[in-house]
Structure formats: structure tokens, C-alpha cells
Motif scaffolding. Sequence first.
Motif, mmCIF file in Angstrom:
data_model
loop_
_atom_site.group_PDB
_atom_site.id
_atom_site.type_symbol
_atom_site.label_atom_id
_atom_site.label_comp_id
_atom_site.label_asym_id
_atom_site.label_seq_id
_atom_site.Cartn_x
_atom_site.Cartn_y
_atom_site.Cartn_z
ATOM 1 N N ILE A 98 0.970 -1.015 -0.011
ATOM 2 C CA ILE A 98 -0.012 0.054 -0.035
ATOM 3 C C ILE A 98 0.712 1.275 0.120
ATOM 4 O O ILE A 98 1.594 1.456 0.962
ATOM 5 N N PRO A 99 0.842 1.879 -0.871
ATOM 6 C CA PRO A 99 1.771 3.378 -1.108
ATOM 7 C C PRO A 99 1.076 4.260 -0.102
ATOM 8 O O PRO A 99 0.064 4.156 0.293
ATOM 9 N N CYS A 100 2.115 4.893 0.663
ATOM 10 C CA CYS A 100 1.545 6.047 1.694
ATOM 11 C C CYS A 100 0.655 7.074 1.199
ATOM 12 O O CYS A 100 -0.293 7.442 2.212
ATOM 13 N N SER A 101 0.701 7.373 0.017
ATOM 14 C CA SER A 101 -0.244 8.245 -0.665
ATOM 15 C C SER A 101 -1.675 7.845 -0.573
ATOM 16 O O SER A 101 -2.633 8.547 -0.420
ATOM 17 N N GLU A 102 -1.980 6.549 -0.264
ATOM 18 C CA GLU A 102 -3.234 5.766 -0.289
ATOM 19 C C GLU A 102 -3.937 6.193 1.240
ATOM 20 O O GLU A 102 -4.957 5.806 1.444
ATOM 21 N N ILE A 103 -3.151 6.278 2.312
ATOM 22 C CA ILE A 103 -3.609 6.365 3.607
ATOM 23 C C ILE A 103 -4.435 7.788 3.670
ATOM 24 O O ILE A 103 -4.169 8.776 3.668
ATOM 25 N N GLU A 104 -5.569 7.196 4.295
ATOM 26 C CA GLU A 104 -6.754 8.253 4.417
ATOM 27 C C GLU A 104 -6.734 8.877 5.765
ATOM 28 O O GLU A 104 -6.598 10.138 5.862
ATOM 29 N N VAL A 105 -6.673 7.968 6.838
ATOM 30 C CA VAL A 105 -6.827 8.196 8.144
ATOM 31 C C VAL A 105 -6.060 7.078 9.050
ATOM 32 O O VAL A 105 -6.159 6.231 8.592
ATOM 33 N N ILE A 106 -5.230 7.663 10.052
ATOM 34 C CA ILE A 106 -4.403 6.926 10.967
ATOM 35 C C ILE A 106 -5.295 7.029 12.172
ATOM 36 O O ILE A 106 -5.124 7.959 12.864
ATOM 37 N N GLY A 107 -6.106 5.958 12.724
ATOM 38 C CA GLY A 107 -6.740 6.127 14.200
ATOM 39 C C GLY A 107 -6.036 5.368 15.272
ATOM 40 O O GLY A 107 -5.010 4.968 15.052
ATOM 41 N N ARG A 108 -6.590 5.296 16.331
ATOM 42 C CA ARG A 108 -6.020 4.534 17.393
ATOM 43 C C ARG A 108 -6.029 3.171 17.134
ATOM 44 O O ARG A 108 -5.045 2.452 17.749
ATOM 45 N N SER A 154 -5.409 0.739 -6.131
ATOM 46 C CA SER A 154 -3.966 1.160 -6.393
ATOM 47 C C SER A 154 -2.943 0.446 -5.713
ATOM 48 O O SER A 154 -1.821 0.671 -5.979
ATOM 49 N N TYR A 155 -3.414 -0.264 -4.529
ATOM 50 C CA TYR A 155 -2.294 -1.050 -3.964
ATOM 51 C C TYR A 155 -2.236 -2.136 -4.782
ATOM 52 O O TYR A 155 -2.944 -2.562 -5.507
ATOM 53 N N SER A 156 -1.086 -2.710 -4.704
ATOM 54 C CA SER A 156 -0.470 -3.873 -5.331
ATOM 55 C C SER A 156 -0.062 -4.946 -4.426
ATOM 56 O O SER A 156 -0.058 -4.691 -3.371
ATOM 57 N N THR A 157 -0.308 -6.147 -5.116
ATOM 58 C CA THR A 157 0.350 -7.440 -4.505
ATOM 59 C C THR A 157 1.371 -7.939 -5.230
ATOM 60 O O THR A 157 1.654 -7.588 -6.349
ATOM 61 N N LYS A 158 2.292 -8.567 -4.130
ATOM 62 C CA LYS A 158 3.526 -8.857 -4.913
ATOM 63 C C LYS A 158 3.757 -10.248 -4.092
ATOM 64 O O LYS A 158 3.855 -10.249 -2.995
ATOM 65 N N SER A 159 4.144 -11.115 -4.785
ATOM 66 C CA SER A 159 4.536 -12.492 -4.148
ATOM 67 C C SER A 159 5.845 -12.292 -3.638
ATOM 68 O O SER A 159 6.785 -12.067 -4.211
ATOM 69 N N LYS A 160 6.028 -13.170 -2.296
ATOM 70 C CA LYS A 160 7.365 -13.454 -1.826
ATOM 71 C C LYS A 160 8.338 -14.086 -2.528
ATOM 72 O O LYS A 160 9.446 -13.825 -2.842
ATOM 73 N N ARG A 161 7.739 -14.820 -3.369
ATOM 74 C CA ARG A 161 8.603 -15.808 -4.383
ATOM 75 C C ARG A 161 9.642 -15.057 -5.456
ATOM 76 O O ARG A 161 10.335 -15.555 -5.812
ATOM 77 N N GLU A 162 8.560 -13.791 -5.720
ATOM 78 C CA GLU A 162 9.368 -13.014 -6.712
ATOM 79 C C GLU A 162 10.813 -12.465 -6.511
ATOM 80 O O GLU A 162 11.874 -12.533 -6.919
ATOM 81 N N GLY A 163 10.565 -12.134 -4.936
ATOM 82 C CA GLY A 163 12.228 -11.737 -4.341
ATOM 83 C C GLY A 163 13.271 -12.769 -4.300
ATOM 84 O O GLY A 163 14.329 -12.573 -4.538
#
Length: 99
Positions: free
Chosen positions: A60-70, A84-93
Motif C-alpha cells: 500500500i503506497p503511503c499516498s493511499e492512507i486516508e486516516v490513521i486512528g487509534r 491502486s495498492y498492489s500485490t507482490k509474491s514473496k517468491r518473486e524476491g
Amino acid sequence: MICSLESMRSKEVIDVRTGDKLGYIDDVEMNLENSGIVALIIYGRERLFGLLGREEDIIIPCSEIEVIGREVLLIKHLEESKPSYSTKSKREGITRLFK
């Protein structure tokens, strides 16, 4: 507002548009040139107690954060048609290490 990674890990991430619970923050991506956080990472869920691997990670890019609550972190997508958030497999790395 200054927040530690430990306090972020206890917040549940919710997509405002769909109401889906995505999980909890597991890791962050940092830009070492300017010491800034680029994205938050939620590791994919284990399949069959980890015997069948994991689902894809959610980045999740930080630009997508709307609100940080408790207790929650709300994200909102810029595009309505697709997340707009992406998924990435650990296997790629891991496979890149052996190439």
C-alpha cells in the motif's frame, strides 16, 4: 504526527471504498535517499498452515492512507475502477536471488 512501526503493527488496515479488512501492517518500504517511508506491506495469509505457501503480499503506497486512528488505518483508492495498492509474491524476491 510521529508513529512507530510497533504501534502501526497493531492497527488493522481497512479499505474505505469496499469496507474490506486487509490485515495488519507487517513491514514498510523505505527510500534510503530521503529517509522516507514509501509503502506499507501486509504479508499474504498462509495457506493450509503454511504448507502450501502464502497468498500474495499487499503493498500500500503511503499516498493511499486516508486516516490513521487509534485502532485502525483507513486507506482510500485514487482510482475507483481498480485498487491502486498492489500485490507482490514473496517468491518473486527469492527467485531473483538465483538468477
